[in-house]
Design a protein around this motif. Structure first.
Motif, PDB file in Angstrom:
ATOM      1  N   GLU A 286      33.734  31.740  36.808  1.00  0.00           N
ATOM      2  CA  GLU A 286      32.837  31.713  37.973  1.00  0.00           C
ATOM      3  C   GLU A 286      33.106  30.475  38.826  1.00  0.00           C
ATOM      4  N   TYR A 287      33.304  29.335  38.183  1.00  0.00           N
ATOM      5  CA  TYR A 287      33.585  28.088  38.910  1.00  0.00           C
ATOM      6  C   TYR A 287      34.863  28.220  39.734  1.00  0.00           C
ATOM      7  N   ILE A 288      35.923  28.778  39.120  1.00  0.00           N
ATOM      8  CA  ILE A 288      37.203  28.933  39.817  1.00  0.00           C
ATOM      9  C   ILE A 288      37.067  29.896  40.992  1.00  0.00           C
ATOM     10  N   LEU A 289      36.382  31.007  40.775  1.00  0.00           N
ATOM     11  CA  LEU A 289      36.194  31.986  41.847  1.00  0.00           C
ATOM     12  C   LEU A 289      35.463  31.362  43.040  1.00  0.00           C
ATOM     13  N   LYS A 290      34.422  30.589  42.750  1.00  0.00           N
ATOM     14  CA  LYS A 290      33.647  29.946  43.821  1.00  0.00           C
ATOM     15  C   LYS A 290      34.463  28.840  44.495  1.00  0.00           C
ATOM     16  N   GLU A 291      35.330  28.201  43.712  1.00  0.00           N
ATOM     17  CA  GLU A 291      36.198  27.169  44.276  1.00  0.00           C
ATOM     18  C   GLU A 291      37.177  27.795  45.269  1.00  0.00           C
ATOM     19  N   ILE A 292      37.681  28.975  44.937  1.00  0.00           N
ATOM     20  CA  ILE A 292      38.610  29.676  45.820  1.00  0.00           C
ATOM     21  C   ILE A 292      37.894  30.173  47.070  1.00  0.00           C
ATOM     22  N   ASN A 293      36.720  30.733  46.879  1.00  0.00           N
ATOM     23  CA  ASN A 293      35.942  31.289  47.992  1.00  0.00           C
ATOM     24  C   ASN A 293      34.457  31.110  47.702  1.00  0.00           C
ATOM     25  N   PRO A 294      33.797  30.114  48.312  1.00  0.00           N
ATOM     26  CA  PRO A 294      32.382  29.848  48.048  1.00  0.00           C
ATOM     27  C   PRO A 294      31.461  31.029  48.365  1.00  0.00           C
ATOM     28  N   GLU A 295      31.948  31.985  49.151  1.00  0.00           N
ATOM     29  CA  GLU A 295      31.110  33.127  49.507  1.00  0.00           C
ATOM     30  C   GLU A 295      31.144  34.243  48.460  1.00  0.00           C
ATOM     31  N   ILE A 296      31.981  34.094  47.452  1.00  0.00           N
ATOM     32  CA  ILE A 296      31.999  35.074  46.367  1.00  0.00           C
ATOM     33  C   ILE A 296      30.657  35.037  45.638  1.00  0.00           C
ATOM     34  N   GLN A 297      30.163  36.202  45.298  1.00  0.00           N
ATOM     35  CA  GLN A 297      28.908  36.305  44.567  1.00  0.00           C
ATOM     36  C   GLN A 297      29.154  36.948  43.208  1.00  0.00           C
TER      37      GLN A 297
ATOM     38  N   LYS B 264      44.781  34.279  29.266  1.00  0.00           N
ATOM     39  CA  LYS B 264      44.106  33.002  29.048  1.00  0.00           C
ATOM     40  C   LYS B 264      45.066  32.044  28.355  1.00  0.00           C
ATOM     41  N   PRO B 265      44.912  30.742  28.587  1.00  0.00           N
ATOM     42  CA  PRO B 265      43.981  30.125  29.535  1.00  0.00           C
ATOM     43  C   PRO B 265      44.518  30.229  30.959  1.00  0.00           C
ATOM     44  N   PHE B 266      43.672  30.638  31.875  1.00  0.00           N
ATOM     45  CA  PHE B 266      44.078  30.825  33.263  1.00  0.00           C
ATOM     46  C   PHE B 266      43.729  29.587  34.087  1.00  0.00           C
ATOM     47  N   ASP B 267      44.267  29.544  35.296  1.00  0.00           N
ATOM     48  CA  ASP B 267      43.950  28.430  36.187  1.00  0.00           C
ATOM     49  C   ASP B 267      43.641  28.968  37.583  1.00  0.00           C
ATOM     50  N   THR B 268      43.325  28.068  38.490  1.00  0.00           N
ATOM     51  CA  THR B 268      42.924  28.451  39.841  1.00  0.00           C
ATOM     52  C   THR B 268      44.027  29.224  40.554  1.00  0.00           C
ATOM     53  N   GLU B 269      45.260  28.781  40.397  1.00  0.00           N
ATOM     54  CA  GLU B 269      46.380  29.426  41.083  1.00  0.00           C
ATOM     55  C   GLU B 269      46.530  30.884  40.647  1.00  0.00           C
ATOM     56  N   GLU B 270      46.380  31.141  39.348  1.00  0.00           N
ATOM     57  CA  GLU B 270      46.516  32.516  38.846  1.00  0.00           C
ATOM     58  C   GLU B 270      45.404  33.414  39.375  1.00  0.00           C
TER      59      GLU B 270
ATOM     60  N   GLN C  38      43.676  32.964  42.086  1.00  0.00           N
ATOM     61  CA  GLN C  38      43.866  33.140  43.523  1.00  0.00           C
ATOM     62  C   GLN C  38      44.912  34.217  43.805  1.00  0.00           C
ATOM     63  N   ARG C  39      45.992  34.244  43.026  1.00  0.00           N
ATOM     64  CA  ARG C  39      47.001  35.300  43.193  1.00  0.00           C
ATOM     65  C   ARG C  39      46.389  36.671  42.920  1.00  0.00           C
ATOM     66  N   THR C  40      45.524  36.737  41.944  1.00  0.00           N
ATOM     67  CA  THR C  40      44.869  38.006  41.616  1.00  0.00           C
ATOM     68  C   THR C  40      43.991  38.486  42.762  1.00  0.00           C
ATOM     69  N   LEU C  41      43.246  37.584  43.374  1.00  0.00           N
ATOM     70  CA  LEU C  41      42.380  37.966  44.499  1.00  0.00           C
ATOM     71  C   LEU C  41      43.213  38.415  45.699  1.00  0.00           C
ATOM     72  N   LEU C  42      44.345  37.771  45.908  1.00  0.00           N
ATOM     73  CA  LEU C  42      45.232  38.195  46.996  1.00  0.00           C
ATOM     74  C   LEU C  42      45.808  39.578  46.720  1.00  0.00           C
ATOM     75  N   LYS C  43      46.128  39.855  45.466  1.00  0.00           N
ATOM     76  CA  LYS C  43      46.614  41.180  45.094  1.00  0.00           C
ATOM     77  C   LYS C  43      45.530  42.227  45.347  1.00  0.00           C
ATOM     78  N   TYR C  44      44.293  41.885  45.002  1.00  0.00           N
ATOM     79  CA  TYR C  44      43.167  42.794  45.264  1.00  0.00           C
ATOM     80  C   TYR C  44      43.048  43.076  46.756  1.00  0.00           C
ATOM     81  N   ASP C  45      43.133  42.031  47.567  1.00  0.00           N
ATOM     82  CA  ASP C  45      43.037  42.205  49.017  1.00  0.00           C
ATOM     83  C   ASP C  45      44.134  43.135  49.531  1.00  0.00           C
ATOM     84  N   THR C  46      45.347  42.973  48.998  1.00  0.00           N
ATOM     85  CA  THR C  46      46.460  43.808  49.434  1.00  0.00           C
ATOM     86  C   THR C  46      46.237  45.267  49.087  1.00  0.00           C
TER      87      THR C  46
END
Length: 259
Positions: free
Chosen positions: A21-32, A105-111, A113-121
């Motif tokens: 949750e922390y990483i997701l919010k760090e990438i995009n604070p508007e994520i709920q 796991k263990p994942f990091d912010t970069e991984e 973020q790549r996943t969210l970009l893949k979702y967007d695509t």
């Protein structure tokens, strides 16, 4: 990246769920984060009553009451799923259960973020083209998940020496050079970074302990508790530096040793 993304987390480790949750919010604070579900039973109850209040699911695979695939077999979930797990054994089945990505796991912010970009695509395509991309990922995964580096061809004293990967006790980086250390004390220079080795080595056998070390499970002699929730790993042959596993990775490390 889509704004106001609504995400459900299925994870039985509270610390991992909080970190995600922390990483997701760090990438995009508007994520709920709509809901965090710690078990198959609770997830099934929740999804039966909440069909469309979310956009994306992040799900662990091994939960306290079984494999999360049971949720998707019994509930008609039409939203995409990102499977987040410490195990690489379930990749194919993950992509057959609404999976759009598979994060180890263990994942990091970069991984993430790549996943969210893949979702967007995939969502942007929202068509047969998007389905083709998912099927392409599945085909790629069917090949890559079965292929781990079995040996290294090492340049040593003017010769090329094949070295069995499973017999390397640990990898260590110093001054931008990576060394492979054997049980008998020999060490060789390998032409890989630790980041590359993470993807090349079997994750059931090797673990990225920290920025300097990747260790072989069979080389671990003992694990001691250290300051601030960290773990001190004793391996053979004994390196000059201490091998510390951070508090964030400690639970994943212990699970890895207990497989």
């Amino acid at each position: 990246m889509k704004k106001n993304l609504h995400i459900v987390i299925i994870e039985d480790e509270a610390a991992t769920a909080r970190n995600l949750e922390y990483i997701l919010k760090e990438i995009n604070p508007e994520i709920q984060i709509v809901k965090t579900l710690p078990s198959i039973a609770e997830a099934m109850d929740w999804f039966r009553l909440n069909d469309s209040d979310y956009d994306l699911i992040f799900s662990d695979i091994r939960l306290s009451d079984g494999l999360s695939f049971e949720i998707f077999k019994q509930i008609n979930i039409r939203k995409p799923v990102v499977f987040v797990t410490a195990y690489n054994d379930y990749a194919i089945e993950a992509f057959r259960n609404n999976g759009i990505d598979y994060v180890l796991k263990p994942f990091d912010t970069e991984e993430i973020q790549r996943t969210l970009l893949k979702y967007d695509t995939l969502i942007a395509d929202n068509s047969k083209n998007g389905q083709d991309k998912t099927e392409s990922l599945l085909q790629e995964l069917q090949y890559t998940t079965k292929q781990y580096k079995k040996s290294f061809l090492i340049h040593y004293c003017g010769r090329l020496i094949p070295v069995d990967a499973a017999k390397i006790n640990w990898f260590h980086t110093a001054n931008e050079i990576v060394y492979a250390h054997m049980a008998d004390g020999r060490q060789y220079v390998v032409e890989f970074t630790l980041e590359q080795l993470e993807h090349e080595l079997d994750p059931t056998l090797f673990f990225r302990a920290n920025r300097q070390f990747i260790i072989n499970k069979n080389a671990v002699d003992a694990v001691e508790y250290f300051f601030n929730g960290r773990l001190l790993v004793k391996i053979h042959p004994l390196p000059q530096e201490q091998i510390l596993v951070s508090k964030a990775k400690a639970m994943h490390f212990r699970k890895w040793l207990d497989q």
